[in-house]
Each structure stands twice: as C-alpha cells, then as structure tokens.
Write a protein that holds these residues in place. Structure first.
Motif, PDB file in Angstrom:
ATOM      1  N   LEU A 153       0.842  -1.194   0.000  1.00 59.59           N
ATOM      2  CA  LEU A 153       0.000   0.000   0.000  1.00 59.59           C
ATOM      3  C   LEU A 153       0.877   1.244   0.000  1.00 59.59           C
ATOM      4  CD1 LEU A 153      -2.842   1.330   0.336  1.00 59.59           C
ATOM      5  CD2 LEU A 153      -2.486   1.132   2.815  1.00 59.59           C
ATOM      6  N   SER A 154       0.490   2.214  -0.795  1.00 60.70           N
ATOM      7  CA  SER A 154       1.210   3.482  -0.823  1.00 60.70           C
ATOM      8  C   SER A 154       1.232   4.099   0.570  1.00 60.70           C
ATOM      9  CB  SER A 154       0.522   4.444  -1.797  1.00 60.70           C
ATOM     10  OG  SER A 154       1.068   5.734  -1.678  1.00 60.70           O
ATOM     11  N   ASN A 155       2.398   4.559   0.974  1.00 59.33           N
ATOM     12  CA  ASN A 155       2.535   5.217   2.274  1.00 59.33           C
ATOM     13  C   ASN A 155       1.689   6.484   2.356  1.00 59.33           C
ATOM     14  OD1 ASN A 155       4.323   3.242   3.095  1.00 59.33           O
ATOM     15  ND2 ASN A 155       6.127   4.429   2.555  1.00 59.33           N
ATOM     16  N   ARG A 156       1.281   7.003   1.226  1.00 57.17           N
ATOM     17  CA  ARG A 156       0.427   8.189   1.224  1.00 57.17           C
ATOM     18  C   ARG A 156      -0.874   7.931   1.968  1.00 57.17           C
ATOM     19  NH1 ARG A 156       1.035  10.527  -4.984  1.00 57.17           N
ATOM     20  NH2 ARG A 156       3.264  10.987  -4.836  1.00 57.17           N
ATOM     21  N   ALA A 157      -1.338   6.693   1.976  1.00 56.91           N
ATOM     22  CA  ALA A 157      -2.598   6.345   2.633  1.00 56.91           C
ATOM     23  C   ALA A 157      -2.551   6.558   4.143  1.00 56.91           C
ATOM     24  CB  ALA A 157      -2.960   4.890   2.344  1.00 56.91           C
ATOM     25  N   PHE A 158      -1.354   6.684   4.711  1.00 60.14           N
ATOM     26  CA  PHE A 158      -1.218   6.874   6.156  1.00 60.14           C
ATOM     27  C   PHE A 158      -1.048   8.344   6.533  1.00 60.14           C
ATOM     28  CE2 PHE A 158       0.477   2.689   5.043  1.00 60.14           C
ATOM     29  CZ  PHE A 158      -0.367   1.888   5.777  1.00 60.14           C
ATOM     30  N   SER A 159      -0.967   9.201   5.531  1.00 59.12           N
ATOM     31  CA  SER A 159      -0.780  10.631   5.773  1.00 59.12           C
ATOM     32  C   SER A 159      -2.094  11.268   6.225  1.00 59.12           C
ATOM     33  CB  SER A 159      -0.292  11.310   4.493  1.00 59.12           C
ATOM     34  OG  SER A 159      -0.134  12.687   4.698  1.00 59.12           O
ATOM     35  N   PRO A 160      -2.041  12.147   7.242  1.00 57.66           N
ATOM     36  CA  PRO A 160      -3.289  12.764   7.722  1.00 57.66           C
ATOM     37  C   PRO A 160      -3.959  13.680   6.694  1.00 57.66           C
ATOM     38  CG  PRO A 160      -1.386  13.687   8.862  1.00 57.66           C
ATOM     39  CD  PRO A 160      -0.885  12.562   8.022  1.00 57.66           C
ATOM     40  N   GLN A 161      -3.187  14.178   5.739  1.00 56.90           N
ATOM     41  CA  GLN A 161      -3.776  15.002   4.687  1.00 56.90           C
ATOM     42  C   GLN A 161      -2.928  14.868   3.417  1.00 56.90           C
ATOM     43  OE1 GLN A 161      -3.876  18.791   6.603  1.00 56.90           O
ATOM     44  NE2 GLN A 161      -1.807  19.323   6.007  1.00 56.90           N
ATOM     45  N   PRO A 162      -3.563  15.036   2.271  1.00 51.48           N
ATOM     46  CA  PRO A 162      -2.834  14.880   1.016  1.00 51.48           C
ATOM     47  C   PRO A 162      -1.967  16.106   0.704  1.00 51.48           C
ATOM     48  CG  PRO A 162      -5.077  15.509   0.554  1.00 51.48           C
ATOM     49  CD  PRO A 162      -4.980  15.327   2.043  1.00 51.48           C
ATOM     50  N   LYS A 163      -0.899  15.867  -0.018  1.00 46.36           N
ATOM     51  CA  LYS A 163      -0.081  16.969  -0.523  1.00 46.36           C
ATOM     52  C   LYS A 163      -0.695  17.452  -1.834  1.00 46.36           C
ATOM     53  CE  LYS A 163       3.688  16.572   2.229  1.00 46.36           C
ATOM     54  NZ  LYS A 163       5.004  16.057   2.292  1.00 46.36           N
ATOM     55  N   ALA A 164      -0.375  18.661  -2.206  1.00 43.17           N
ATOM     56  CA  ALA A 164      -0.969  19.265  -3.406  1.00 43.17           C
ATOM     57  C   ALA A 164      -0.688  18.455  -4.670  1.00 43.17           C
ATOM     58  CB  ALA A 164      -0.468  20.694  -3.567  1.00 43.17           C
ATOM     59  N   ASP A 165       0.476  17.824  -4.761  1.00 47.93           N
ATOM     60  CA  ASP A 165       0.827  17.106  -5.990  1.00 47.93           C
ATOM     61  C   ASP A 165       0.359  15.646  -6.010  1.00 47.93           C
ATOM     62  OD1 ASP A 165       2.656  16.268  -4.080  1.00 47.93           O
ATOM     63  OD2 ASP A 165       4.352  16.226  -5.471  1.00 47.93           O
ATOM     64  N   TRP A 166      -0.521  15.270  -5.080  1.00 47.72           N
ATOM     65  CA  TRP A 166      -1.027  13.900  -5.042  1.00 47.72           C
ATOM     66  C   TRP A 166      -2.326  13.734  -5.819  1.00 47.72           C
ATOM     67  CZ3 TRP A 166      -0.237  12.311   0.787  1.00 47.72           C
ATOM     68  CH2 TRP A 166       1.124  12.237   1.047  1.00 47.72           C
ATOM     69  N   ASN A 167      -2.733  14.742  -6.538  1.00 42.37           N
ATOM     70  CA  ASN A 167      -3.923  14.669  -7.398  1.00 42.37           C
ATOM     71  C   ASN A 167      -5.189  14.289  -6.629  1.00 42.37           C
ATOM     72  OD1 ASN A 167      -2.419  15.314  -9.726  1.00 42.37           O
ATOM     73  ND2 ASN A 167      -1.833  13.180  -9.984  1.00 42.37           N
ATOM     74  N   TRP A 168      -5.355  14.885  -5.459  1.00 42.60           N
ATOM     75  CA  TRP A 168      -6.557  14.654  -4.671  1.00 42.60           C
ATOM     76  C   TRP A 168      -7.236  15.992  -4.421  1.00 42.60           C
ATOM     77  CZ3 TRP A 168      -9.298  10.546  -3.068  1.00 42.60           C
ATOM     78  CH2 TRP A 168     -10.284  10.762  -2.126  1.00 42.60           C
ATOM     79  N   ALA A 169      -8.507  16.071  -4.684  1.00 37.54           N
ATOM     80  CA  ALA A 169      -9.271  17.282  -4.405  1.00 37.54           C
ATOM     81  C   ALA A 169     -10.334  16.930  -3.369  1.00 37.54           C
ATOM     82  CB  ALA A 169      -9.921  17.818  -5.675  1.00 37.54           C
ATOM     83  N   GLU A 170     -10.106  17.358  -2.127  1.00 41.53           N
ATOM     84  CA  GLU A 170     -11.047  17.064  -1.057  1.00 41.53           C
ATOM     85  C   GLU A 170     -12.408  17.670  -1.392  1.00 41.53           C
ATOM     86  OE1 GLU A 170     -12.008  15.039   2.248  1.00 41.53           O
ATOM     87  OE2 GLU A 170      -9.981  15.095   1.454  1.00 41.53           O
ATOM     88  N   GLY A 171     -13.437  16.864  -1.229  1.00 39.90           N
ATOM     89  CA  GLY A 171     -14.787  17.316  -1.543  1.00 39.90           C
ATOM     90  C   GLY A 171     -15.193  17.022  -2.974  1.00 39.90           C
TER      91      GLY A 171
END
Length: 166
Positions: A93-111
């Motif tokens: 599993l990507s370690n990103r899944a354990f981060s409390p919030q996404p970084k801007a370059d992770w291609n995630w838009a909350e909401g």
C-alpha cells in the motif's frame, strides 16, 4: 513538454516504485490511494521506461472518485487483499494512505466526491498490522496477511457486493 521536464517527471514517478523492484514479486498487488495517482498512468505515459518494460507492476487504486465504487472502497480493498493472500501474493500500500492530509501534488481534491474524504484512509489503514516500509511518504508498506488483519478485514470482505477484478 520540454524534454528535461518530462524526463524529470518520469524520474520522479519511477523513484517511487524503484524500492519495490527488489522486494515485491511480479504477482504482488500494489495499491495507490486514488485512480488519479501519477503512478497509475506511468506505464502509458512512459511505456519504454525500464520498469514498465519489465511489466512487474500490478497496480490497483484503493478508490476511484466519482464512481459508484467510492461507497464500497473498504469492502473492495478487503476482498482484493483476501484474494491476493489466497493466491500467495503480497499486498503493498502506498505510504500516502497513512498521511493525515494529502499533498498538493497527489492529485486529490477534497470534496470532489462526497462519498469519501482523505481522513478516512489513515483512519482505516492505520488499524492494520504492517510489515516492511519502503521509502518515505511516496513509498510503499507491506500489509501483513496476519490473523488480526484478516479478522479486521473479514467484516468488510463479507459486505462486498461487487465483482473482484484482479
């Protein structure tokens, strides 16, 4: 489209999976958080990269925002993990899944999708027993096929109503 910029992008993405090349087996399941992760399109964007030429990456996303799958991402992850473990495959599993919030370059838009929020990932995955961790936040962690993990994931697996596509 500058050659140096495209090369830099390719190197950045390739460096994320380089540690997996020595640890993961070709049949292992590798999960990134979302379908828009740059690693998902790595093989299409850079088909002649040596990593892609070897064809050892079996990438999956935990969630595909904007699809009906977002309401059952936990169940689908559990079902895919059980299937992998039953076949003698490891689950990374990507370690990103354990981060409390996404970084801007992770291609995630909350909401972007009301059915799933980023905070759900560390809450869910943080309860699992983990094995070897490769790299930093852009690396990967082995999800152990332990009795505790199987017990924890079994309730989700049993609720999964979809078809498992491996």
């Amino acid at each position: 489209l500058a050659v140096w910029e495209v090369s830099e992008q390719q190197n950045k993405i390739a460096s994320r999976v380089a540690p997996l090349e020595t640890k993961a087996q070709p049949q292992d399941r590798i999960f990134v958080v979302n379908w828009t992760d740059d690693l998902i399109n790595f093989n299409r964007s850079f088909p002649f990269n040596p990593i892609n030429l070897r064809g050892n990456l079996r990438l999956n996303s935990v969630v595909t925002t904007g699809s009906s799958q977002t309401t059952q991402w936990r169940e689908e992850f559990a079902a895919r993990s059980f299937r992998a473990w039953e076949n003698g495959e490891n689950v990374w599993l990507s370690n990103r899944a354990f981060s409390p919030q996404p970084k801007a370059d992770w291609n995630w838009a909350e909401g972007d999708d009301k059915n799933v929020g980023w905070r759900e990932f560390p809450e869910f995955f943080g309860k699992l027993e983990l094995g070897e961790r490769l790299g930093d936040e852009n690396g990967f962690t082995l999800i152990l096929p332990s009795a505790a993990n199987k017990t924890r994931l079994l309730e989700y697996k049993n609720k999964f109503a979809g078809e498992i596509k491996l």
